[in-house]
Design a protein around this motif. Sequence first.
Motif, PDB file in Angstrom:
ATOM      1  N   PRO A   7      45.279  51.896  38.058  1.00 34.33           N
ATOM      2  CA  PRO A   7      45.611  50.823  36.543  1.00 34.33           C
ATOM      3  C   PRO A   7      45.679  49.550  36.851  1.00 34.33           C
ATOM      4  N   SER A   8      45.112  48.433  36.130  1.00 32.83           N
ATOM      5  CA  SER A   8      45.261  46.942  36.127  1.00 32.83           C
ATOM      6  C   SER A   8      46.501  46.150  36.354  1.00 32.83           C
ATOM      7  N   ILE A   9      46.744  45.075  38.030  1.00 32.05           N
ATOM      8  CA  ILE A   9      47.892  44.865  37.377  1.00 32.05           C
ATOM      9  C   ILE A   9      47.875  43.451  36.018  1.00 32.05           C
ATOM     10  N   LEU A  10      46.850  43.605  36.135  1.00 37.20           N
ATOM     11  CA  LEU A  10      46.353  42.268  35.184  1.00 37.20           C
ATOM     12  C   LEU A  10      47.227  42.246  34.153  1.00 37.20           C
ATOM     13  N   SER A  11      47.694  43.693  33.265  1.00 37.01           N
ATOM     14  CA  SER A  11      48.760  43.694  32.291  1.00 37.01           C
ATOM     15  C   SER A  11      50.178  43.879  32.968  1.00 37.01           C
ATOM     16  N   LEU A  31      45.119  50.853  42.681  1.00 33.87           N
ATOM     17  CA  LEU A  31      45.866  50.136  41.949  1.00 33.87           C
ATOM     18  C   LEU A  31      44.736  48.763  41.930  1.00 33.87           C
ATOM     19  N   HIS A  32      43.963  48.720  40.592  1.00 32.19           N
ATOM     20  CA  HIS A  32      43.276  47.527  40.008  1.00 32.19           C
ATOM     21  C   HIS A  32      43.603  46.488  39.843  1.00 32.19           C
ATOM     22  N   VAL A  33      43.020  44.943  41.410  1.00 32.90           N
ATOM     23  CA  VAL A  33      43.648  44.072  41.249  1.00 32.90           C
ATOM     24  C   VAL A  33      42.491  43.401  40.788  1.00 32.90           C
ATOM     25  N   ASP A  34      42.876  42.161  39.412  1.00 29.08           N
ATOM     26  CA  ASP A  34      41.594  41.074  39.093  1.00 29.08           C
ATOM     27  C   ASP A  34      41.885  40.010  39.485  1.00 29.08           C
ATOM     28  N   VAL A  35      40.671  39.790  40.085  1.00 24.25           N
ATOM     29  CA  VAL A  35      40.895  38.311  40.940  1.00 24.25           C
ATOM     30  C   VAL A  35      40.017  37.479  40.328  1.00 24.25           C
ATOM     31  N   LEU A  66      36.669  40.861  41.812  1.00 22.86           N
ATOM     32  CA  LEU A  66      36.519  40.129  42.387  1.00 22.86           C
ATOM     33  C   LEU A  66      35.334  39.428  40.813  1.00 22.86           C
ATOM     34  N   MET A  67      36.348  38.351  40.102  1.00 22.70           N
ATOM     35  CA  MET A  67      35.412  37.835  38.806  1.00 22.70           C
ATOM     36  C   MET A  67      35.605  36.410  39.489  1.00 22.70           C
ATOM     37  N   ILE A  68      34.782  35.919  40.343  1.00 21.10           N
ATOM     38  CA  ILE A  68      34.576  34.528  41.213  1.00 21.10           C
ATOM     39  C   ILE A  68      33.599  34.601  41.291  1.00 21.10           C
ATOM     40  N   GLU A 139      33.789  41.855  27.372  1.00 20.48           N
ATOM     41  CA  GLU A 139      34.261  40.638  28.149  1.00 20.48           C
ATOM     42  C   GLU A 139      34.999  40.512  29.339  1.00 20.48           C
ATOM     43  N   PRO A 140      34.761  40.461  30.314  1.00 19.98           N
ATOM     44  CA  PRO A 140      35.978  39.883  31.634  1.00 19.98           C
ATOM     45  C   PRO A 140      36.185  38.748  31.514  1.00 19.98           C
ATOM     46  N   GLY A 141      37.755  38.704  31.991  1.00 24.00           N
ATOM     47  CA  GLY A 141      38.505  37.629  31.837  1.00 24.00           C
ATOM     48  C   GLY A 141      39.608  37.634  31.244  1.00 24.00           C
ATOM     49  N   PHE A 142      39.852  39.050  30.204  1.00 23.57           N
ATOM     50  CA  PHE A 142      41.523  39.093  29.688  1.00 23.57           C
ATOM     51  C   PHE A 142      42.095  40.326  29.651  1.00 23.57           C
ATOM     52  N   GLY A 143      42.833  41.074  29.211  1.00 22.39           N
ATOM     53  CA  GLY A 143      43.536  41.683  29.538  1.00 22.39           C
ATOM     54  C   GLY A 143      43.637  42.295  28.092  1.00 22.39           C
ATOM     55  N   GLY A 144      44.017  44.134  27.502  1.00 16.60           N
ATOM     56  CA  GLY A 144      44.340  44.043  25.962  1.00 16.60           C
ATOM     57  C   GLY A 144      43.196  43.630  24.685  1.00 16.60           C
ATOM     58  N   GLN A 145      41.994  43.400  25.151  1.00 18.05           N
ATOM     59  CA  GLN A 145      41.307  43.417  24.317  1.00 18.05           C
ATOM     60  C   GLN A 145      40.274  44.649  23.894  1.00 18.05           C
ATOM     61  N   VAL A 173      34.592  52.364  34.284  1.00 19.82           N
ATOM     62  CA  VAL A 173      34.622  51.367  33.309  1.00 19.82           C
ATOM     63  C   VAL A 173      36.048  50.448  33.268  1.00 19.82           C
ATOM     64  N   ASP A 174      36.266  49.638  33.119  1.00 20.71           N
ATOM     65  CA  ASP A 174      36.964  48.386  32.354  1.00 20.71           C
ATOM     66  C   ASP A 174      37.131  48.441  31.328  1.00 20.71           C
ATOM     67  N   GLY A 175      37.989  48.087  30.834  1.00 19.94           N
ATOM     68  CA  GLY A 175      38.337  47.184  29.686  1.00 19.94           C
ATOM     69  C   GLY A 175      38.765  47.900  28.191  1.00 19.94           C
ATOM     70  N   GLY A 176      39.561  47.867  27.612  1.00 21.09           N
ATOM     71  CA  GLY A 176      39.862  49.327  26.506  1.00 21.09           C
ATOM     72  C   GLY A 176      40.271  50.300  26.434  1.00 21.09           C
ATOM     73  N   VAL A 177      40.164  50.377  28.165  1.00 20.29           N
ATOM     74  CA  VAL A 177      40.253  52.064  27.462  1.00 20.29           C
ATOM     75  C   VAL A 177      41.555  52.575  27.911  1.00 20.29           C
ATOM     76  N   ALA A 195      43.071  51.294  33.637  1.00 15.95           N
ATOM     77  CA  ALA A 195      44.047  50.945  32.103  1.00 15.95           C
ATOM     78  C   ALA A 195      44.934  49.727  32.301  1.00 15.95           C
ATOM     79  N   GLY A 196      44.599  48.777  31.815  1.00 17.74           N
ATOM     80  CA  GLY A 196      46.131  47.309  31.746  1.00 17.74           C
ATOM     81  C   GLY A 196      47.420  48.609  31.216  1.00 17.74           C
ATOM     82  N   SER A 197      47.067  47.149  29.893  1.00 12.98           N
ATOM     83  CA  SER A 197      47.455  47.266  28.925  1.00 12.98           C
ATOM     84  C   SER A 197      48.035  48.947  28.158  1.00 12.98           C
ATOM     85  N   ALA A 198      47.092  49.642  28.396  1.00 12.49           N
ATOM     86  CA  ALA A 198      48.031  51.314  27.763  1.00 12.49           C
ATOM     87  C   ALA A 198      49.016  51.848  29.373  1.00 12.49           C
TER      88      ALA A 198
END
Length: 223
Positions: A7-11, A31-35, A66-68, A139-145, A173-177, A195-198
């Motif tokens: 689960p992504s704590i971005l959400s 616990l997925h941590v989006d930096v 790490l998205m840095i 595309e990385p950067g935001f949850g809920g896509q 895989v990461d994004g929209g799951v 999975a963040g928002s889900a």
Amino acid sequence: MAIQISPSILSADFAHLADEAAAVSPSADWLHVDVMDGHFVPNLTLGLPVVESLLKATDTPLDCHLMIEDPDRWAPAYAEAGAGSVTVHARAASAPVRTLREIRRLGARAGLALNPAEPVEPYADIVGEMDMLLLMTVEPGFGGQSFLDVVLPKIRRAREILDTREASVWLQVDGGVSAETIERAAEAGADVFVAGSAVYGAQDPAKAVESLRALAVEAAGGR
Ligand SMILES: O=C(CO)[C@@H](O)[C@H](O)COP(=O)(O)O
């Protein structure tokens, strides 16, 4: 490879991260941590001090993505702090093999991430240097896509490459799951699902993790 859910704590609610971690700890594998640094991606989230605090607040291993820019410089510190997994973007790393080796040397699992339009083939020869290949399905950067179905053929090709080389590399895989998309990704060959928002948008986040896992296990057909 067993199906895993991260689960992504971005959400999650950033004002209550310890509680949000606890909400998924009964069922989450990671616990997925989006930096995010506001440069590599157009969003700014959190960094090492928050990761250090989270490590004290939860027993669930941290899967740090790490998205840095310049991950070669920063990734080792996350491994040294105690993250269970540290993933760097191939495009951002100037010496990916050295950085993956350093992450491993410091005791964490080493991951390499590719954006939706980045091909997997150039990395086929270095799969032995990584513990996880992360294919972004947004595309990385935001949850809920929305999940990008155009990435499905690449998930299949990546699965083939990993199977052919008998590499015990997890395919994340990461994004929209979500419950609507996880089966397609699992059928294509993914085995670790962010999975963040889900998860955090659900009434019961721990139950949402279990439901996603059940769908993925079924779709993977015992793979
Ligand atoms: O890395 C990212 C976004 O860049 C992800 O980890 C998101 O946090 C996933 O969120 P959902 O798409 O599942 O809402």
